[in-house]
Design a protein around this motif. Structure first.
Motif, PDB file in Angstrom:
ATOM      1  N   PHE A  51       0.831  -1.211   0.000  1.00 32.37           N
ATOM      2  CA  PHE A  51       0.000   0.000   0.000  1.00 32.37           C
ATOM      3  C   PHE A  51       0.859   1.252   0.000  1.00 32.37           C
ATOM      4  CE2 PHE A  51      -1.984   3.354   2.579  1.00 32.37           C
ATOM      5  CZ  PHE A  51      -3.073   3.649   1.783  1.00 32.37           C
ATOM      6  N   LEU A  52       1.911   1.260   0.817  1.00 42.18           N
ATOM      7  CA  LEU A  52       2.814   2.410   0.846  1.00 42.18           C
ATOM      8  C   LEU A  52       3.488   2.617  -0.504  1.00 42.18           C
ATOM      9  CD1 LEU A  52       4.586   2.181   4.331  1.00 42.18           C
ATOM     10  CD2 LEU A  52       2.805   3.767   3.597  1.00 42.18           C
ATOM     11  N   ALA A  53       3.885   1.507  -1.152  1.00 39.06           N
ATOM     12  CA  ALA A  53       4.541   1.616  -2.451  1.00 39.06           C
ATOM     13  C   ALA A  53       3.605   2.228  -3.489  1.00 39.06           C
ATOM     14  CB  ALA A  53       5.007   0.233  -2.906  1.00 39.06           C
ATOM     15  N   VAL A  54       2.345   1.785  -3.487  1.00 34.95           N
ATOM     16  CA  VAL A  54       1.370   2.339  -4.424  1.00 34.95           C
ATOM     17  C   VAL A  54       1.129   3.818  -4.137  1.00 34.95           C
ATOM     18  CG1 VAL A  54      -1.030   2.229  -5.176  1.00 34.95           C
ATOM     19  CG2 VAL A  54       0.261   0.122  -4.828  1.00 34.95           C
ATOM     20  N   LEU A  55       1.050   4.165  -2.843  1.00 32.04           N
ATOM     21  CA  LEU A  55       0.829   5.553  -2.473  1.00 32.04           C
ATOM     22  C   LEU A  55       1.975   6.442  -2.935  1.00 32.04           C
ATOM     23  CD1 LEU A  55      -0.937   7.587  -0.975  1.00 32.04           C
ATOM     24  CD2 LEU A  55       0.322   7.038   1.119  1.00 32.04           C
ATOM     25  N   VAL A  56       3.206   5.954  -2.759  1.00 28.87           N
ATOM     26  CA  VAL A  56       4.368   6.726  -3.192  1.00 28.87           C
ATOM     27  C   VAL A  56       4.363   6.906  -4.698  1.00 28.87           C
ATOM     28  CG1 VAL A  56       6.888   6.665  -3.379  1.00 28.87           C
ATOM     29  CG2 VAL A  56       5.786   6.110  -1.212  1.00 28.87           C
ATOM     30  N   ILE A  57       3.992   5.852  -5.429  1.00 25.13           N
ATOM     31  CA  ILE A  57       3.957   5.940  -6.893  1.00 25.13           C
ATOM     32  C   ILE A  57       2.909   6.946  -7.356  1.00 25.13           C
ATOM     33  CG2 ILE A  57       3.419   4.656  -8.993  1.00 25.13           C
ATOM     34  CD1 ILE A  57       4.637   2.193  -7.665  1.00 25.13           C
ATOM     35  N   VAL A  58       1.732   6.904  -6.704  1.00 21.18           N
ATOM     36  CA  VAL A  58       0.657   7.813  -7.097  1.00 21.18           C
ATOM     37  C   VAL A  58       1.039   9.257  -6.815  1.00 21.18           C
ATOM     38  CG1 VAL A  58      -1.709   8.508  -6.599  1.00 21.18           C
ATOM     39  CG2 VAL A  58      -1.156   6.082  -6.868  1.00 21.18           C
ATOM     40  N   VAL A  59       1.601   9.492  -5.629  1.00 21.96           N
ATOM     41  CA  VAL A  59       1.972  10.852  -5.257  1.00 21.96           C
ATOM     42  C   VAL A  59       3.083  11.380  -6.143  1.00 21.96           C
ATOM     43  CG1 VAL A  59       2.990  12.236  -3.413  1.00 21.96           C
ATOM     44  CG2 VAL A  59       1.161  10.621  -2.878  1.00 21.96           C
ATOM     45  N   SER A  60       4.069  10.517  -6.404  1.00 17.49           N
ATOM     46  CA  SER A  60       5.197  10.954  -7.229  1.00 17.49           C
ATOM     47  C   SER A  60       4.800  11.125  -8.692  1.00 17.49           C
ATOM     48  CB  SER A  60       6.343   9.951  -7.108  1.00 17.49           C
ATOM     49  OG  SER A  60       5.939   8.667  -7.579  1.00 17.49           O
ATOM     50  N   ALA A  61       3.579  10.650  -9.069  1.00 20.57           N
ATOM     51  CA  ALA A  61       3.147  10.748 -10.467  1.00 20.57           C
ATOM     52  C   ALA A  61       2.691  12.153 -10.819  1.00 20.57           C
ATOM     53  CB  ALA A  61       2.020   9.756 -10.739  1.00 20.57           C
ATOM     54  N   TRP A  62       2.407  12.988  -9.828  1.00 21.44           N
ATOM     55  CA  TRP A  62       1.967  14.343 -10.129  1.00 21.44           C
ATOM     56  C   TRP A  62       3.118  15.142 -10.727  1.00 21.44           C
ATOM     57  CZ3 TRP A  62      -2.329  12.512 -10.051  1.00 21.44           C
ATOM     58  CH2 TRP A  62      -3.052  12.087  -8.948  1.00 21.44           C
ATOM     59  N   THR A  63       2.836  15.742 -11.862  1.00 29.71           N
ATOM     60  CA  THR A  63       3.845  16.509 -12.579  1.00 29.71           C
ATOM     61  C   THR A  63       3.680  18.000 -12.313  1.00 29.71           C
ATOM     62  OG1 THR A  63       2.458  16.706 -14.549  1.00 29.71           O
ATOM     63  CG2 THR A  63       3.877  14.767 -14.401  1.00 29.71           C
ATOM     64  N   LYS A  64       4.571  18.774 -12.897  1.00 30.31           N
ATOM     65  CA  LYS A  64       4.483  20.223 -12.767  1.00 30.31           C
ATOM     66  C   LYS A  64       3.185  20.742 -13.364  1.00 30.31           C
ATOM     67  CE  LYS A  64       6.890  24.446 -14.174  1.00 30.31           C
ATOM     68  NZ  LYS A  64       8.050  25.001 -14.921  1.00 30.31           N
ATOM     69  N   GLU A  65       2.765  20.157 -14.499  1.00 36.54           N
ATOM     70  CA  GLU A  65       1.512  20.551 -15.129  1.00 36.54           C
ATOM     71  C   GLU A  65       0.315  20.216 -14.242  1.00 36.54           C
ATOM     72  OE1 GLU A  65       3.910  18.895 -16.562  1.00 36.54           O
ATOM     73  OE2 GLU A  65       4.681  20.432 -17.953  1.00 36.54           O
ATOM     74  N   ASP A  66       0.390  19.062 -13.558  1.00 43.20           N
ATOM     75  CA  ASP A  66      -0.684  18.696 -12.638  1.00 43.20           C
ATOM     76  C   ASP A  66      -0.791  19.707 -11.495  1.00 43.20           C
ATOM     77  OD1 ASP A  66      -1.184  16.450 -14.159  1.00 43.20           O
ATOM     78  OD2 ASP A  66       0.117  15.180 -12.957  1.00 43.20           O
ATOM     79  N   HIS A  67       0.346  20.112 -10.979  1.00 40.65           N
ATOM     80  CA  HIS A  67       0.348  21.096  -9.897  1.00 40.65           C
ATOM     81  C   HIS A  67      -0.256  22.425 -10.365  1.00 40.65           C
ATOM     82  CE1 HIS A  67       3.845  18.846  -7.722  1.00 40.65           C
ATOM     83  NE2 HIS A  67       2.682  18.237  -7.595  1.00 40.65           N
ATOM     84  N   GLU A  68      -0.014  22.770 -11.632  1.00 38.17           N
ATOM     85  CA  GLU A  68      -0.599  23.990 -12.178  1.00 38.17           C
ATOM     86  C   GLU A  68      -2.121  23.879 -12.229  1.00 38.17           C
ATOM     87  OE1 GLU A  68       0.130  26.952 -16.006  1.00 38.17           O
ATOM     88  OE2 GLU A  68       0.281  24.784 -16.279  1.00 38.17           O
ATOM     89  N   ILE A  69      -2.617  22.713 -12.601  1.00 37.96           N
ATOM     90  CA  ILE A  69      -4.065  22.485 -12.636  1.00 37.96           C
ATOM     91  C   ILE A  69      -4.644  22.560 -11.227  1.00 37.96           C
ATOM     92  CG2 ILE A  69      -5.843  20.754 -13.113  1.00 37.96           C
ATOM     93  CD1 ILE A  69      -4.163  19.839 -15.493  1.00 37.96           C
ATOM     94  N   PHE A  70      -3.934  21.973 -10.251  1.00 37.14           N
ATOM     95  CA  PHE A  70      -4.406  22.041  -8.867  1.00 37.14           C
ATOM     96  C   PHE A  70      -4.569  23.491  -8.410  1.00 37.14           C
ATOM     97  CE2 PHE A  70      -1.938  17.836  -8.110  1.00 37.14           C
ATOM     98  CZ  PHE A  70      -2.923  17.133  -8.784  1.00 37.14           C
TER      99      PHE A  70
END
Length: 314
Positions: free
Chosen positions: A9-28
């Protein structure tokens, strides 16, 4: 099995969180700013007044119409109109770009995540060194307090179990209190077990004395120590590392200050030759009972082991 599931579960969580890109942060950021300005639930599409299936032609048409309405020249004196107009341009650019619109549609359908990664929050809030140190101090102190609480509950159960076993050994299965003192042995180390040589050994046995409702620990010297729930040390904020360090520093500071005061009070005082306490007669070299010399004489000075005569100033 549980440990493996937790790690996965921790591994999946880390992968999901690390998947956010700079463009994603701009959308947020745009989603947050748009909802703060136009109301909760406002989307890029609803703000442009187009459906989520709108074509590029429809988006361009809606953007031109909206840009005319929100142009700063047509809205003089309107608060934050420049920021709103700039936000419109960025949103239109995202929806016109195939990849950008694909990324936004993902969050449009699934929702913007509440946790957006430590990098996202750090980049926006940028806590200073002091803030980080305060946070780490509170975090580590809180964890230490939690460990103290768990240890206290564990020790409390051990004490209660030892008291129960001692009373059971002294009073029997009916647990009816008996008069007088009764010495018993209580097993604190679990049941019998087999050692490396194959011999059966009992657990750790402790001598105790039961007297009515009181249970005492009997040490080899014959002294009795009352065993009750107060024997377990409760958790305390004052025993966390930062508070202990603070208290220790204050005590050392006070101790050093007290030593300085004591040294100043015990230091010997030396009379200066020209101080009033030295006296005129002693200053002129006259012994006790002699008349003081006149002001025109210079005191005799010891040189080479002999005393020169006082000479009169000219």
């Amino acid at each position: 099995m549980k440990l493996f599931t937790f790690v996965a579960f921790l591994a999946v969580l880390v992968i999901v969180v690390s998947a956010w890109t700079k463009e994603d942060h701009e959308i947020f950021d745009l989603v947050t700013a748009l909802e703060a300005s136009e109301g909760k639930g406002t989307t890029f599409y609803s703000w442009l007044d187009v459906p989520s299936t709108a074509t590029l032609v429809q988006i361009n048409k809606a953007y031109r119409k909206k840009s005319i309405q929100l142009h700063p020249d047509k809205n003089p004196g309107v608060k934050d109109i420049h920021e709103t107009f700039a936000r419109l341009g960025v949103i239109a650019t995202i929806l016109k770009d195939t990849e950008g619109r694909k990324r936004y549609d993902f969050f449009y359908k699934n929702g913007v995540p509440k946790w957006r990664g430590s990098g996202y929050y750090y980049a926006r809030f940028r806590p200073g060194l002091g803030t980080v140190l305060v946070f780490l101090t509170i975090l580590t102190s809180g964890l230490q307090y939690l460990v103290q609480t768990l240890n206290y509950k564990r020790d409390l159960r051990r004490v209660e179990l030892a008291i129960r076993d001692a009373r059971l050994a002294a009073w029997g299965p009916k647990m009816e209190p008996l008069q007088g003192k009764r010495k018993v042995k209580v097993n604190l180390g679990g049941g019998p077990r087999q050692n490396e040589d194959g011999d059966i050994i009992a657990g750790k046995m402790l001598d105790m004395v039961v007297e009515q409702d009181n249970v005492f620990i009997l040490d080899p010297s014959g002294s009795l120590h009352l065993l009750d729930t107060s024997s377990a040390t409760p958790a305390a904020i004052s025993r966390t590392w930062f508070i202990e360090l603070l208290i220790s520093s204050i005590r050392k500071f006070r101790y050093s200050k007290e030593n300085e005061v004591d040294n100043e009070q015990s230091a010997p005082t030396v009379d200066r030759p020209d101080s009033p306490a030295s006296g005129t007669a002693m200053h002129s070299g006259a012994s006790e009972g002699e008349e003081p010399r006149q002001a025109g004489y210079v005191a005799a000075v010891k040189a080479g082991g002999r005393r020169r005569k006082a000479t009169r100033k000219r």
